[in-house]
Design an enzyme around this catalytic site. Structure first.
Site, PDB file in Angstrom:
ATOM      1  N   GLU A 103     -56.425 -41.554  53.454  1.00  0.00           N
ATOM      2  CA  GLU A 103     -57.691 -41.392  52.737  1.00  0.00           C
ATOM      3  C   GLU A 103     -58.744 -42.423  53.133  1.00  0.00           C
ATOM      4  OE1 GLU A 103     -57.714 -39.402  48.495  1.00  0.00           O
ATOM      5  OE2 GLU A 103     -56.588 -41.271  48.489  1.00  0.00           O
ATOM      6  N   ASP A 127     -47.748 -40.597  51.311  1.00  0.00           N
ATOM      7  CA  ASP A 127     -48.093 -40.197  49.945  1.00  0.00           C
ATOM      8  C   ASP A 127     -48.452 -38.714  49.818  1.00  0.00           C
ATOM      9  OD1 ASP A 127     -47.793 -42.879  49.365  1.00  0.00           O
ATOM     10  OD2 ASP A 127     -49.949 -43.305  49.543  1.00  0.00           O
ATOM     11  N   GLY A 170     -46.519 -43.814  46.489  1.00  0.00           N
ATOM     12  CA  GLY A 170     -47.311 -42.622  46.212  1.00  0.00           C
ATOM     13  C   GLY A 170     -48.711 -42.919  45.710  1.00  0.00           C
TER      14      GLY A 170
END
Length: 341
Positions: A103, A127, A170
């Protein structure tokens, strides 16, 4: 054409498989030259660039980590970051970048693309929380490692008749916890998407002891109790403004002990989930991502990310991946709720 390759953010199994497929197809089919930017965006800022050819990528398919190194460097937190990246690319005659990251790395790539830098993104993270793709490579390996750990912990939990709390990674999504917890036969699975009731957790734990069974509690590092704050051991932030998650497992074990009067221990799997050789699925997915990323560069389709949709690899706009973190669908969690407690 000369193409730069970088890997940013946390390492994960499969990164080398992407690098290998990018270079092999780029050289053999398109006649591209390649350069590796060391340590993610840090190498782009510092001009740390190394040659990358077929000889460099031989034998790296089964290796964990990344031969290029990685870092959590945010180029927008550094003075003149964008211009320094432009200067590095110009100095090494790099025409386009293939950016492999999660991300944060892809978020930086999205903004750099808006500012005119030619790049294509490849989603990676254990994740599995990158929006726009069904799966990221690294996830399957992490789930396999966590599942094996849970399998092993069942026997020691039963030998001592104690609760074992397994904290998995995660961040703010529960994909690893849910998949590994179900696969490993956990009795309680706690994910960030659904704040938990500690009293209910303790009720489930006591119910297992009543039938002479030692419970396993799997908790994602970002899980939070109802009407409570996130439990953290470390309040410091990285360059992207993220806290370093961990601590919920220890807190849970302590609460379970105090509330049930039974013994509880914590196992934090941590970076074990990110290291070592990638699974067959992750090698397959990472290789496919690399092949399609090179195609996108050849087509001049910049500002896109390769993604898995069903069994197909597609291209999606990088900007579309920034809308939100991909979380566990509540309906998926509800499917398995009969197994909890």
């Amino acid at each position: 054409m000369k193409v730069g390759v970088l890997t940013g953010g946390g390492d994960c199994p499969g990164l080398n498989a992407v690098i290998r497929s990018v270079v092999r197809k780029g050289v053999q089919e398109y006649g591209f030259e390649f350069a590796g930017l060391r340590d993610g965006w840090l190498g782009a800022l510092q001009g740390n660039v190394v040659p990358l050819d077929i000889a460099n990528v031989r034998g790296i398919l089964p290796r964990g980590g990344t031969i290029l190194g990685s870092s959590r460097t945010n180029p927008f937190k550094h003075e003149d970051g964008v211009q320094r990246i432009r200067d590095t690319l110009a100095a090494h005659q790099v025409d386009a970048l293939i950016v492999i990251g999660g991300e944060d790395t892809l978020g930086a790539a999205t903004e750099l693309s808006r500012q005119g830098i030619n790049l294509v993104g490849v989603p990676k993270t254990i994740d599995n929380d990158v929006n726009g793709t069904d799966y990221t490579f690294g996830f399957d390996t992490a789930v396999g490692i966590a599942t094996e750990a849970i399998d092993r912990l069942h026997t020691t939990a039963e030998s001592h008749m104690r609760t074992l709390v397994v904290e998995v990674m995660g961040r703010h999504s529960g994909w690893i916890a849910l998949h590994a917890g179900i696969a490993g036969g956990a009795n309680v699975i706690l994910i960030p998407e659904r704040p938990f009731d500690i009293d209910q957790v303790c009720t489930w734990v006591k119910s297992r002891f009543k039938i002479n069974y030692a419970p396993i509690v799997v908790v994602a590092e970002g899980a939070v109790p109802k009407k409570g704050q996130m439990i953290l051991k470390d309040q410091s932030l990285d360059e992207y403004g993220h806290v370093r998650l961990s601590g919920i497992g220890d807190w849970l074990a302590q609460e379970i002990e105090e509330r049930t009067g039974t013994d509880a221990r914590t196992t934090v799997l941590g970076h074990i989930q990110r290291g070592g050789t990638p699974s067959a699925f992750d090698r397959w997915l990472a290789t496919r991502f690399g092949l399609h990323a090179v195609d996108a560069v050849n087509d001049g389709d910049y500002g896109t990310m390769v993604a898995l949709r069903g069994t197909r690899i597609v291209r999606v706009p990088l900007a579309d991946t920034r809308a939100k973190t991909k979380l566990v669908d509540p309906a998926l969690y509800d499917e398995f709720e009969v197994f909890f407690g």
